[in-house]
Design a protein around this motif. Structure first.
Motif, mmCIF file in Angstrom:
data_model
loop_
_atom_site.group_PDB
_atom_site.id
_atom_site.type_symbol
_atom_site.label_atom_id
_atom_site.label_comp_id
_atom_site.label_asym_id
_atom_site.label_seq_id
_atom_site.Cartn_x
_atom_site.Cartn_y
_atom_site.Cartn_z
ATOM 1 N N GLN A 14 0.815 -1.224 0.000
ATOM 2 C CA GLN A 14 0.000 0.000 0.000
ATOM 3 C C GLN A 14 0.847 1.272 0.000
ATOM 4 O O GLN A 14 0.331 2.366 -0.235
ATOM 5 C CB GLN A 14 -0.993 -0.003 1.178
ATOM 6 N N GLU B 2 -7.838 -11.047 -4.436
ATOM 7 C CA GLU B 2 -7.723 -10.753 -3.001
ATOM 8 C C GLU B 2 -6.566 -9.807 -2.738
ATOM 9 O O GLU B 2 -5.507 -9.935 -3.308
ATOM 10 C CB GLU B 2 -7.425 -12.045 -2.229
ATOM 11 N N GLN B 3 -6.763 -8.878 -1.860
ATOM 12 C CA GLN B 3 -5.691 -7.934 -1.576
ATOM 13 C C GLN B 3 -5.204 -8.037 -0.133
ATOM 14 O O GLN B 3 -4.251 -7.380 0.238
ATOM 15 C CB GLN B 3 -6.132 -6.502 -1.882
ATOM 16 N N THR B 4 -5.863 -8.862 0.668
ATOM 17 C CA THR B 4 -5.450 -8.925 2.073
ATOM 18 C C THR B 4 -4.078 -9.585 2.206
ATOM 19 O O THR B 4 -3.286 -9.199 3.046
ATOM 20 C CB THR B 4 -6.475 -9.704 2.909
ATOM 21 N N TYR B 256 -0.127 -14.549 8.404
ATOM 22 C CA TYR B 256 -1.367 -14.231 7.701
ATOM 23 C C TYR B 256 -2.462 -15.272 7.958
ATOM 24 O O TYR B 256 -3.473 -15.313 7.259
ATOM 25 C CB TYR B 256 -1.103 -14.076 6.198
#
Lengths: 456, 456
Positions: A14, B2-4, B256
């Motif tokens: 990000q 998905e961006q997580t 994660y």
């Protein structure tokens, strides 16, 4: 050893830049316009669009828009190999015994082995967006061709590479990497184009030149429906894409509150240097900060330090637009004993103008001392650098040793553009003590500069 | 998309493992002891210390200590190229249209181009600690030799590499990388050792073999004051050092909240596979978790899938200790058309025992389909994989496609051990459609297995 700053600073996803920065927008005196080689008038987007993708032609000529959004598809591709690490060279500092803090932005951790991929993926994207079938290009040693073949493979575009014949035969590894990515690689001069056939007829058995390969690639682009020509350096669009290097570097330094004192980059066509320094030069142009910006070039191809600031042809075939730049003359060819890349006769018009305005200083270094620095760096920092990148290493080490003398704790940042895995023949010459230096004489430079076109 | 979970998961420096994990400590049934080739009795640390560094000999024989502290000097070196990224293969998933989540641990981002550096730096460190002048080793294609030369350069140790003569001549790039790092590289058989002179006399013009190079390296180590011999795979000390791969992988997944369903690694001598799976196998052995662990080997050198679990010589020269392992017989030589590395006749005794206990399953794959998977991966994920690593890619893709059929959202993790930059001759054969497959016949395997030593 300090532990607050990690060995390698990676930005989070990000934190990665979402826009490229166009340094021309902040220049009061702009780089001189590029000229149509027939009319000697500034080229238009329409004229450029016959050779380049339309969107890229627009980027090439836009000197007022400061930021360009990076399309999401390109940002997704960037995520596969970016952010590149900003490395704190703790081991090198320790070995040199310098109080300076040395950082390098390492662009070699991708299969193309260099920063070239940053622009290749952008150029392939715009070609795809325009609905093209494919692109053509030339390549010498193969670094740019490799990057472009990777980018075209990702977007399922045809990629036609004209590779200088002697490299095609002597450097089969890069050729095979390109083929693995689905590119067609043609030794140039070939029998596929008019210009290639003509050259083969006139000079039977020739092993080719970059100038000839460019001419073939341009002819191939303009004679096939749905094709355009792409180029990996010199152009201002390429500098725009390469600004990702400088933007990431600045974000990483800012994250740790580090203010760079000097920023060092190697300079051939200027794409890496321009990309690295752009955001910093922008701050200088806006009066927000001051840095020492250093371009390092080979003494055997000294366009900034010994060239002339004038309009010249960008290619030896004289088919591309003319640009005002520091140049040695488009007929200049570095000595055959020059191994370290960075052999372009001119310099990006943006870098040239910034240099002319005094924002950048330039140094030239000889190749044996460059390889000596490369070897030292490889042994201490564990990365085998490309000969091109090693020009910046040499000056960074010089500056760090100056700090050792003065006791100054300066922050030295340099660009490590790529790895040297495909340059082992040059390393072999160095290892075998068969490398020598060559500096062109004033007479040689006068001769090649006498071919400059007359532009009123 | 998905961006997580980011494309690349990098651990922070403070999250990096501070200890290696010794999976033998958690095995109720331990791997069989290695034997002195003269006495056929378990070797002692003293006996091993004549060839190996003392600390490494201790690590080799210790099957009870679960964790070994990684010395600070090695952790500092690791920081230059580690943590390696755990990459989420979003692009590959999308291209395959699979609901599976694919992750790969990429060990290729260092100049040696592979995971071998993880153990090279440890072995060089202990040699330095012991006050040695240098180390000797053999290398085939040069991957291990390159890693060791980097490690020795860092600790200022002399590094003597015996490189199989045909590789020395045909693969000059890796040879020059080693020389750049200050190693002396001798084509084997040489005239420097008794065994080399003898072989040169008996077989004039021979281009050498790995077995001969090992013999020369061992003789060079034992005949020079202050030298020891080091080895890059098979040994349990090497698996211990390589556990850094699995520990980082596990830490990144845990960060994660991802639970792996299967973990896939290519298997030659077993150092990469053993390192990758160790912490996961440890959980299985302690009854804490369950995983599908898959070893992938070439069909042309199928030690796990078609070999015999028995004591055998670790080297063709029969000077090293005997180990109980899955083996094809120390005289086994893969077909000349086998291009993809992983050509060792046996398998790490730890991996062999885990396989025998049913914790690991094994698959064999043919080389043209391996290169097809390599090409596909290169084009989609942008990394040109080593042929060895591509064995794991092939099975990971197979498993992802199975998930596509069943609709299962499995987490597939595989080890991408290295890059293929120095393997372009093999890629060229694939690109030119000149690659073929070979599977040894039962008769051939019976013949090579008939040479197994008789151990009561």
């Amino acid at each position: 050893m300090e532990q607050t700053i990690p060995y390698k600073i990676y930005l989070e996803e990000q934190e990665m830049p979402k826009q490229w920065y166009n340094v021309r927008a902040d220049m009061k005196k702009k780089p001189a316009p590029i000229l149509n080689p027939q009319t000697l008038k500034p080229v238009t987007v329409d004229e450029l669009s016959a050779i380049f993708c339309t969107e890229l032609a627009k980027q090439e000529l836009d000197d007022t828009t400061p930021y360009f959004d990076i399309p999401q598809e390109i940002r997704d591709f960037y995520k596969m190999y970016r952010p590149s690490p900003l490395v704190r060279a703790y081991c090198l500092e320790k070995k040199l015994g310098t109080p300076a803090h040395i950082y390098y932005k390492f662009e070699g951790n991708n299969t193309s082995g260099s920063h070239k991929l940053n622009s290749a993926i952008a150029q392939a994207y715009y070609a795809k967006q325009q609905g093209l079938k494919g692109v053509t290009t030339e390549t010498g040693a193969g670094q740019w061709g490799t990057a472009l073949s990777m980018a075209c493979s990702y977007f399922d575009l045809d990629c036609q590479v004209y590779m200088v014949k002697c490299s095609y035969e002597q450097k089969p590894f890069r050729r095979e990497v390109m083929r693995t990515y689905g590119a067609s690689v043609t030794p140039s001069p070939s029998m596929k184009t008019n210009v290639g056939r003509k050259i083969n007829e006139e000079f039977p058995g020739t092993t080719g030149s970059l100038g000839c390969a460019i001419s073939e690639a341009v002819e191939a682009a303009t004679s096939q429906e749905g094709y355009r020509y792409v180029l990996g350096s010199v152009l201002t669009q390429v500098l725009l894409h390469q600004s990702i290097i400088g933007l990431e570097t600045k974000a990483a330094l800012d994250k740790y509150g580090v203010k760079a004192d000097m920023i060092i980059g190697c300079a051939g066509g200027g794409s890496n240097l321009g990309g690295l320094i752009s955001p910093f030069a922008g701050q200088m142009l806006r009066g927000e900060a001051d840095y020492k910006l250093i371009a390092v070039e080979p003494a055997s191809c000294p366009s900034l330090t010994r060239g002339k600031y004038a309009y010249d042809f960008c290619d030896t075939g004289k088919v591309c637009p003319l640009a005002k730049m520091y140049t040695l003359g488009s007929g200049f060819i570095p000595s055959a004993n020059h191994a370290g890349g960075l052999r372009y006769h001119g310099m990006s018009s943006v870098v040239s103008e910034l240099y002319d305005q005094g924002l950048i200083e330039a140094r030239s270094v000889e190749q044996t001392e460059v390889f000596k620095a490369a070897e030292q760096f490889a042994r201490i920092e564990g990365i085998l650098p490309a000969p091109e990148s090693s020009h910046a290493i040499k000056v960074a080490i010089d500056e760090a040793l100056k700090c050792k003398e003065t006791g100054e704790e300066k922050n030295i940042v340099f660009g490590l553009t790529g790895t040297g895995y495909f340059d082992m023949f040059a390393y072999q010459r160095y290892n075998d003590h068969e490398m020598s230096d060559y500096i062109p004489t004033d007479e040689e430079l006068q001769k090649s500069l006498s071919t400059l076109p007359v532009v009123e």
